[in-house]
Design a protein around this motif. Structure first.
Motif, PDB file in Angstrom:
ATOM      1  N   ASN A 192      85.698  83.802  64.261  1.00 49.34           N
ATOM      2  CA  ASN A 192      85.849  83.592  62.818  1.00 49.34           C
ATOM      3  C   ASN A 192      84.463  83.690  62.159  1.00 49.34           C
ATOM      4  N   GLN A 193      84.270  84.716  61.353  1.00 51.63           N
ATOM      5  CA  GLN A 193      82.940  84.983  60.793  1.00 51.63           C
ATOM      6  C   GLN A 193      82.550  84.020  59.678  1.00 51.63           C
ATOM      7  N   THR A 223      89.886  83.741  66.406  1.00 50.79           N
ATOM      8  CA  THR A 223      91.064  84.325  65.770  1.00 50.79           C
ATOM      9  C   THR A 223      91.908  85.141  66.735  1.00 50.79           C
ATOM     10  N   GLU A 224      91.305  85.585  67.840  1.00 49.66           N
ATOM     11  CA  GLU A 224      92.051  86.370  68.817  1.00 49.66           C
ATOM     12  C   GLU A 224      91.340  86.290  70.162  1.00 49.66           C
ATOM     13  N   ASN A 280      84.745  97.458  64.272  1.00 49.53           N
ATOM     14  CA  ASN A 280      85.687  97.490  63.147  1.00 49.53           C
ATOM     15  C   ASN A 280      85.535  96.251  62.254  1.00 49.53           C
ATOM     16  N   GLN A 281      84.301  95.902  61.982  1.00 47.73           N
ATOM     17  CA  GLN A 281      83.957  94.779  61.114  1.00 47.73           C
ATOM     18  C   GLN A 281      84.328  93.417  61.704  1.00 47.73           C
ATOM     19  N   GLU A 282      84.662  93.366  62.982  1.00 48.93           N
ATOM     20  CA  GLU A 282      84.990  92.099  63.625  1.00 48.93           C
ATOM     21  C   GLU A 282      83.872  91.696  64.587  1.00 48.93           C
ATOM     22  N   THR A 318      87.467  87.107  69.598  1.00 51.03           N
ATOM     23  CA  THR A 318      87.164  87.520  68.224  1.00 51.03           C
ATOM     24  C   THR A 318      86.837  86.260  67.434  1.00 51.03           C
ATOM     25  N   ILE A 323      79.850  94.087  67.148  1.00 50.29           N
ATOM     26  CA  ILE A 323      80.567  94.224  65.881  1.00 50.29           C
ATOM     27  C   ILE A 323      81.404  95.487  65.990  1.00 50.29           C
ATOM     28  N   ILE A 381      82.927  90.234  67.926  1.00 54.21           N
ATOM     29  CA  ILE A 381      83.588  90.082  69.230  1.00 54.21           C
ATOM     30  C   ILE A 381      82.542  89.723  70.279  1.00 54.21           C
TER      31      ILE A 381
END
Length: 330
Positions: A202-203, A303-304, A174-176, A200, A172, A178
């Motif tokens: 999608n949560q 998402t990335e 920066n709140q993402e 990255t 985790i 990964i």
């Protein structure tokens, strides 16, 4: 008197580029395979050898790589000679030979080869037929511990079983959410595979929320997931799938489903290839199908993506599948 005509800028630049591409640092094992295959070629063009021996596509590419390396190595030898040679007659020969070798490699590396008879392969994407949209969540519920987290990570990333065996890092940052995967099927011989990729996630996905819940329960922002035994993981998955009446599913079905989901979202070839850990856009045509996608609207599961090596793009004529037209996210 011998008149020496220097190399034109284009030939000189191409020669340096070919040497840089094919004579970069290679492992001893790769060099050993190049040498063995070069001997088998016996001076023949790699494509002629492939046709004569009816090689399959992947095997032909191995011989192509060996052929390209040895010609690039010859160009390197000639370039080095131009820097050190002082005798006029030898310089004359070098300047005459080098453009021919550069042209030979430049033309020969781009020749295409298609096997006369393609080997039939069983494809695991057939296992997706007739399954409900939430089959991954259903299998997750049926899986026993400690295998649930293996299923979550594989479903979210589409990683290969061998990559899960190497170990996958969940973070985790920066709140993402990964997930980083060390690549399998990475080869200098075939110029295939990404050494690693970083996805990255999608949560909002149900399994992503399950993974976040596991990390929260362990009070950690980093989780290392690694199978201790692939056979144990495979058997656990098959037990869960068979209990639901889906005995044709396997851990590899997750990979096909993720590919199908991204194709249904019209993700472009570069993005999809990097997600799957490929260095060639041709490979993604083997995984999942547009109509099998469970994500035909809204945001995608990934998402990335970051992967360090450039993806080689092939047009639809060679893909046997219409390429996507979505925005470039690679």
């Amino acid at each position: 008197m011998i008149e020496i005509k220097p190399l034109d800028t284009q030939t000189s630049s191409l020669a340096e580029g070919l040497v840089g591409q094919y004579c970069r640092d290679l492992s001893d094992e790769t060099l050993k395979k190049y040498k063995a295959n070069h001997i088998r070629l016996g001076g023949r063009h790699w494509r002629d050898y492939a046709i004569e021996n009816q090689l399959q596509q992947n095997t032909a590419q191995v011989y192509r790589a060996a052929w390209c390396f040895h010609r690039a190595d010859t160009i390197k030898y000639l370039l080095d000679g131009l820097k050190t040679e002082t005798r006029i007659e030898n310089l004359y020969l070098l300047y005459r030979i080098l453009p021919k070798k550069v042209s030979e490699l430049g033309d020969g590396r781009s020749v295409r080869y298609s096997p006369a008879v393609r080997r039939k392969k069983g494809t695991k994407r057939k296992s997706l037929r007739g399954k409900p949209d939430n089959w991954r969540e259903c299998v997750h519920e049926a899986l026993a511990e400690p295998y649930k987290v293996y299923g979550i990570v594989t479903a979210l990333t589409g990683c290969r079983p061998s990559e899960l065996g190497k170990g996958v890092s969940v973070m985790i940052i920066n709140q993402e959410l990964i997930i980083e995967i060390l690549g399998a099927k990475v080869s200098d011989l075939t110029e295939g595979g990404q050494p690693f990729r970083r996805l990255t996630i999608n949560q909002s996905l149900p399994l992503a929320r399950e993974l976040l819940a596991i990390m929260e329960s362990q009070k950690t922002r980093e989780l290392y997931v690694k199978t201790s035994s692939y056979s144990s993981w495979y058997r656990a998955f098959k037990r869960a799938a068979k209990s639901l009446g889906w005995g044709d599913l396997s851990p590899y079905s997750y990979r096909h489903q993720l590919s199908a989901d991204l194709k249904a979202l019209w993700q472009n070839n570069v993005f999809l290839s990097k997600v799957l850990g490929h260095r060639s856009s041709r490979s993604r045509s083997n995984y999942g199908q547009f109509l099998q996608g469970r994500s035909k609207g809204g945001s995608g599961p990934i998402t990335e993506v970051y992967a360090p090596l450039e993806v080689r793009i092939y047009d639809s004529h060679f893909l046997d599948e219409t390429p996507s037209t979505g925005p470039s996210l690679g």
